[in-house]
Design a protein around this motif. Structure first.
Motif, short mmCIF file in Angstrom:
data_model
loop_
_atom_site.label_atom_id
_atom_site.label_comp_id
_atom_site.label_asym_id
_atom_site.label_seq_id
_atom_site.Cartn_x
_atom_site.Cartn_y
_atom_site.Cartn_z
N ALA A 38 0.85 -1.19 0.00
CA ALA A 38 0.00 0.00 0.00
C ALA A 38 0.88 1.23 0.00
CB ALA A 38 -0.93 0.01 1.21
N ASP A 48 -3.12 -0.04 -3.31
CA ASP A 48 -3.62 -0.94 -2.26
C ASP A 48 -3.84 -2.30 -2.93
OD1 ASP A 48 -4.67 -2.16 -0.05
OD2 ASP A 48 -6.55 -1.03 -0.04
N ARG A 269 -1.89 -1.92 4.30
CA ARG A 269 -2.65 -0.66 4.39
C ARG A 269 -2.44 -0.01 5.76
NH1 ARG A 269 -6.96 -3.07 4.38
NH2 ARG A 269 -6.72 -3.68 2.20
#
Length: 388
Positions: A38, A48, A269
């Motif tokens: 990410a 992502d 993420r």
């Protein structure tokens, strides 16, 4: 989904197509098993992606919410806890550790400063007495032994990577000041308010979405002997007392423990978001976590040197700031030597570049043999900077 051409899922802005290509090449050419990457630019997520398998048997696909142990990439969020307290005037990075943790003054450590803990300069890369994994899981025992032990070198003079002890050292200061260990403090102050999917340790209820770590190529006994013959006692203490790898990190006991140097679990993420606090000069997701001045202080270099534990693994001298490593001449976190971040054993990485407004998180489960600068991570970093 074939073994060498797994499906890659998620989103990638067209401008960063090179990152997607490098991510796909990691599976095809660099023996990736399961992974995610990410990237944020100015706080906006531009990459992502995830793909591959969450287990060695290739029975579980790596999903959007798959979490994995990221080893020392955990050290960035742990350092963030200390910097939040310093930013609030509750912790002085130039004060002796013993001002907050009186027992720590034992064995000649009365002049060790908080900044020495953050910069791997406290001389406590590992314990002198044998320390098992089960004992590492015991917070009170581990911190008591660290408080009582003698440094391996004169604190403040040179860095020596505190592979496992870092989290208990910084973490106990966080606990003494705030009343909370780093895991609970991070959740209260950062990951909870920002909705970031990252924990130090892993709650048992989340174990079903954890990826299985897979060992790198086995090292035979003669190779292991050759490696250890080149290490100093301080390095052996850092890297092998206790010795932990994929098999240990996959156990419920490891996941249930709090090891703020090495057992953070999260998505790529989440890693990008946490390092995004540094990249955003203290802000992320519209919320200010640190003042700009405090965020800048994280990369205040403490002097370049051949690290006493990791030095032989790098072409150039390295420099650690107050909790994170500078990109430096190795280009570990991109071409700007003032960019910074942290790698995790086997490959994972968190990167922050405030000058470019960029953060990156990379997580994976097939561990390579590298403590830092894994070729898969470096391919992603290189692709990212080509796209900027």
């Amino acid at each position: 989904m074939s073994e060498h051409e797994p499906d890659v899922h998620g989103h990638c802005d067209a401008r960063f197509a090179a990152v997607r290509l490098a991510f796909e090449e990691n599976f095809r050419d660099r023996d990736e098993l399961g992974a995610a990457v990410a990237v944020t630019v100015d706080g906006e997520t531009v990459v992502d992606l995830w793909g591959g398998w969450a287990d060695a048997a290739r029975t579980r696909a790596w999903e959007r919410d798959t979490v994995v142990n990221v080893w020392s990439t955990t050290k960035g969020p742990t350092a963030l806890c200390a910097h939040i307290l310093a930013d609030r005037g509750l912790l002085d990075l130039d004060a002796p550790v013993a001002a907050y943790w009186p027992e720590f003054a034992a064995a000649g450590k009365e002049k060790v400063l908080v900044r020495h803990l953050l910069s791997h300069r406290a001389g406590l890369s590992g314990l002198r007495e044998p320390h098992s994994l089960e004992q590492l899981y015991d917070w009170e025992l581990t911190t008591a032994r660290l408080a009582a032990t003698e440094p391996w070198w004169e604190p403040g003079t040179v860095s020596g990577y505190h592979a496992l002890t870092y989290g208990h050292l910084v973490g106990e200061v966080v606990r003494r000041v705030s009343g909370l260990r780093p895991g609970a403090f991070l959740e209260r102050e950062v990951t909870g308010p920002l909705g970031i999917d990252f924990t130090i340790g892993l709650p048992q209820r989340e174990s079903g979405r954890a990826a299985e770590l897979v060992h790198p190529r086995a090292v035979n006994s003669s190779e292991q002997a050759a490696i250890f013959s080149q290490l100093t006692p301080a390095a052996i203490a850092a890297l092998a007392n206790p010795l932990a790898g994929a098999a240990e990190a996959n156990t419920p006991a490891w996941r249930a423990a709090e090891i703020p140097a090495a057992n953070g679990h999260g998505t790529a993420r989440a890693v990008a978001a946490l390092y995004g606090v540094f990249a955003g000069r203290g802000s992320h997701g519209g919320r200010r976590i640190l003042s700009a001045e405090a965020a800048e202080r994280v990369r205040e270099g403490q002097g370049s040197c051949r690290d006493l534990v990791l030095g032989a693994g790098f072409e150039h001298e390295t420099e650690v700031g107050l909790g994170l490593w500078l990109s430096g001449p190795n280009g570990s976190y991109g071409p700007d030597p003032r960019a910074f971040g942290h790698d995790g054993f086997g490959g994972s990485c968190g990167l922050a570049d405030p000058d470019a407004g960029v953060s990156m998180g990379y997580t994976m489960n097939r561990m390579g043999p590298h403590i830092a600068d894994d070729p898969r991570k470096m391919a992603l970093v290189d692709a990212l900077y080509r796209a900027l």
